[in-house]
Design a protein around this motif. Sequence first.
Motif, short mmCIF file in Angstrom:
data_model
loop_
_atom_site.label_atom_id
_atom_site.label_comp_id
_atom_site.label_asym_id
_atom_site.label_seq_id
_atom_site.Cartn_x
_atom_site.Cartn_y
_atom_site.Cartn_z
N ARG A 41 0.80 -1.23 0.00
CA ARG A 41 0.00 0.00 0.00
C ARG A 41 0.83 1.28 0.00
N GLN A 42 2.11 1.15 0.30
CA GLN A 42 2.99 2.33 0.39
C GLN A 42 2.33 3.48 1.14
N PRO A 43 1.87 3.21 2.35
CA PRO A 43 1.14 4.24 3.09
C PRO A 43 2.05 5.38 3.52
N VAL A 44 1.46 6.55 3.72
CA VAL A 44 2.23 7.68 4.26
C VAL A 44 1.47 8.25 5.46
N ALA A 45 2.11 9.16 6.15
CA ALA A 45 1.51 9.91 7.26
C ALA A 45 0.77 9.00 8.24
N ALA A 46 -0.48 9.33 8.56
CA ALA A 46 -1.21 8.62 9.62
C ALA A 46 -1.30 7.12 9.36
N ASP A 47 -1.51 6.73 8.09
CA ASP A 47 -1.63 5.30 7.80
C ASP A 47 -0.32 4.56 8.06
N LEU A 48 0.79 5.19 7.72
CA LEU A 48 2.09 4.56 7.96
C LEU A 48 2.36 4.47 9.47
N ARG A 49 2.02 5.54 10.19
CA ARG A 49 2.20 5.52 11.66
C ARG A 49 1.36 4.42 12.30
N GLU A 50 0.17 4.21 11.74
CA GLU A 50 -0.71 3.16 12.24
C GLU A 50 -0.02 1.80 12.17
N ILE A 51 0.63 1.53 11.05
CA ILE A 51 1.25 0.21 10.85
C ILE A 51 2.55 0.09 11.65
N VAL A 52 3.36 1.15 11.65
CA VAL A 52 4.60 1.13 12.43
C VAL A 52 4.25 0.98 13.92
N GLY A 53 3.20 1.67 14.34
CA GLY A 53 2.74 1.56 15.73
C GLY A 53 2.35 0.13 16.07
N SER A 54 1.68 -0.54 15.14
CA SER A 54 1.28 -1.93 15.37
C SER A 54 2.49 -2.81 15.62
N LEU A 55 3.54 -2.59 14.82
CA LEU A 55 4.77 -3.37 14.98
C LEU A 55 5.36 -3.16 16.38
N ARG A 56 5.39 -1.90 16.81
CA ARG A 56 5.98 -1.60 18.13
C ARG A 56 5.15 -2.18 19.27
N ILE A 57 3.82 -2.04 19.15
CA ILE A 57 2.96 -2.53 20.24
C ILE A 57 3.04 -4.06 20.33
N ALA A 58 3.05 -4.72 19.15
CA ALA A 58 3.17 -6.19 19.17
C ALA A 58 4.47 -6.62 19.85
N ALA A 59 5.56 -5.87 19.60
CA ALA A 59 6.85 -6.21 20.23
C ALA A 59 6.77 -6.02 21.75
N ASP A 60 6.11 -4.94 22.21
CA ASP A 60 5.96 -4.73 23.65
C ASP A 60 5.12 -5.86 24.28
N LEU A 61 4.05 -6.25 23.60
CA LEU A 61 3.18 -7.31 24.17
C LEU A 61 3.90 -8.65 24.20
N GLU A 62 4.75 -8.89 23.22
CA GLU A 62 5.53 -10.13 23.22
C GLU A 62 6.46 -10.15 24.43
N ARG A 63 7.05 -8.99 24.74
CA ARG A 63 7.94 -8.89 25.90
C ARG A 63 7.15 -9.08 27.21
N VAL A 64 5.93 -8.54 27.26
CA VAL A 64 5.09 -8.72 28.46
C VAL A 64 4.85 -10.22 28.68
N GLY A 65 4.58 -10.94 27.60
CA GLY A 65 4.38 -12.38 27.72
C GLY A 65 5.63 -13.08 28.24
N ASP A 66 6.80 -12.66 27.77
CA ASP A 66 8.06 -13.23 28.26
C ASP A 66 8.21 -13.02 29.77
N LEU A 67 7.81 -11.84 30.23
CA LEU A 67 7.92 -11.55 31.66
C LEU A 67 6.97 -12.44 32.46
#
Lengths: 236, 236
Positions: B75-101
Motif C-alpha cells: 500500500r505504500q502508506p504515508v503519514a497517519a496510515d504509515l504511523r498506524e502500521i509502524v505503531g502496530s509493529l511496536r505494540i506487538a513487540a511490547d506485548l511479546e515482551r510482556v508475555g516473556d515476563l
Amino acid sequence: MASTHILSAYDEELQYLTRRISEMGGLAEQMCTDAVRALVNSDSALAQKVIADDVGLDQSEREIQEKAIITIARRQPVAADLREIVGSLRIAADLERVGDLGKNTAKRVIAVQGGVPRKLARGLEHLSDLALVQLKEVLDVYVSRSVEKAEAIRLRDEEIDAMYTSLFRELLTYMMEDPRNITTCTHLLFCAKNIERIGDHATNIAETIYYMTTGAQPEGERPKDDTSNTLGAANS
Amino acid sequence: MASTHILSAYDEELQYLTRRISEMGGLAEQMCTDAVRALVNSDSALAQKVIADDVGLDQSEREIQEKAIITIARRQPVAADLREIVGSLRIAADLERVGDLGKNTAKRVIAVQGGVPRKLARGLEHLSDLALVQLKEVLDVYVSRSVEKAEAIRLRDEEIDAMYTSLFRELLTYMMEDPRNITTCTHLLFCAKNIERIGDHATNIAETIYYMTTGAQPEGERPKDDTSNTLGAANS
C-alpha cells in the motif's frame, strides 16, 4: 540507465542499514564492556557514560526503523531483499535491548559502592567475556553472512547459561554466609542476569541472520541451560 | 468502484492488525494474571499453562509483523496510515515482551514451592494489580485512541515504580532476618522486577499510541521513580 540508477540507490539504502547496524552493535558492545568494568571498579563516572550512551543507541534504533520502513514502502522488496530489511529491524531491536541491559548494570554501580568481592568480580567478568564474545562474533557473522557460524553461535549459548547458573548459586551462598552481603549481592544477581541476557540477544541475532540468509528458521530446539529459574530452596 | 474496493481491502488489513493486537493484549494480560496467581498459590499446573501460552503469543507477534510488512510494501502508506502500521509493529513487540515476563515469573513457581509468605504475596498481588490495570487501560486506549488517556497512563507509571521499590526493600529485609528466606526471596525479587517491567511496557504502548494519533512523541521527561537500582547497601 534509469533501472541501473534505481538499483544502485536501493543498494545504497541496504548498505546504509548494514552500516548503521554495525555501528549500533559496536556501541552496544562497548556499553556492556564499560558497564561491567564500572561495576567491578566502582567507577561512577564510567557508569554515567554508559547511561548517557544509551540515549544515542535508542535514537539509532529509531532512525534504522524509519529508514527500513521508508525503504519497504518505496521499493516494495520481496524474498531475500525483504528479509534483509525485516532482519535489520529485528537486529536493531535486539541491540537496543542489549544497550538497556548495559545501562541497567551501570545504574547499579552506585548501589554497590562498598565494592565487589574479588571472586565475584572475576565471575562477573568471566560471564561478561563469554557474552561479549558471542555478541562480537554474531556481529562479524552479520557482515560475513556465514550460516554455519550463525548456527555455531546459537548452539554456544548454553555455555553462558551454565556459567550464569553457577554464579547465581555463588551469589546465594555469599548472602547466606553473611547478611551484610545481601544488598550488594542482590544487585549483582540482577547484573549477572543482565549479562546472561546479552547472550540471549546474540542468539536471537544469530537466528535472524540465519533467516535473512536462508529464508528459514533454524532447525531444532534452541538449547537452554539456564536452570537458575528452577533452583530450589534447598542446598543452593 | 475499483478505488473503493482497494480502499476497503486496505481498511480490512488495518482492522486485521488492530484485532490481532487486541487479542495479543488479552492473552498477555491473562498470562501475567495467571503467573502471579500460580506464584502465590504454588500452582505448578497453572505455571505450565502460562509457559505453553507464550508459544502462541510469540507466533502472533511474528504473524502481525509479516502482515504489517506486506501491507507497507503493497500500500505504500504515508503519514497517519504509515504511523498506524509502524505503531502496530511496536505494540506487538511490547506485548511479546510482556508475555516473556509472565513466562519468566511462571518458571520461578517451582523454585518457591515452599510457598510465598502471606505479606509478600499481598505485596506481589498489589504490584501486579497496578501493572495489569495499566496494561488493560492502555489496551482500551489502543481502541479509543484518546490522547489524553494515553498521557494519563504514561504519567501513572511512577506509582508502580514506587510500589516496586517498597517491595524490593521488604524482600531484602526478609532475607536479612533469616538466611533460609534468601533463595525464595531472590526469585520473588526477579518476579517483582518482571511485574514492574510490565508497567514500563504499558508506558511504551501509551507513547506509541500518542505517536500513532498525533505524529509526535509525548512531551516532557518520562517519570521515573524506581529508585531500587540505586538503593545503597546501608539500612535497606
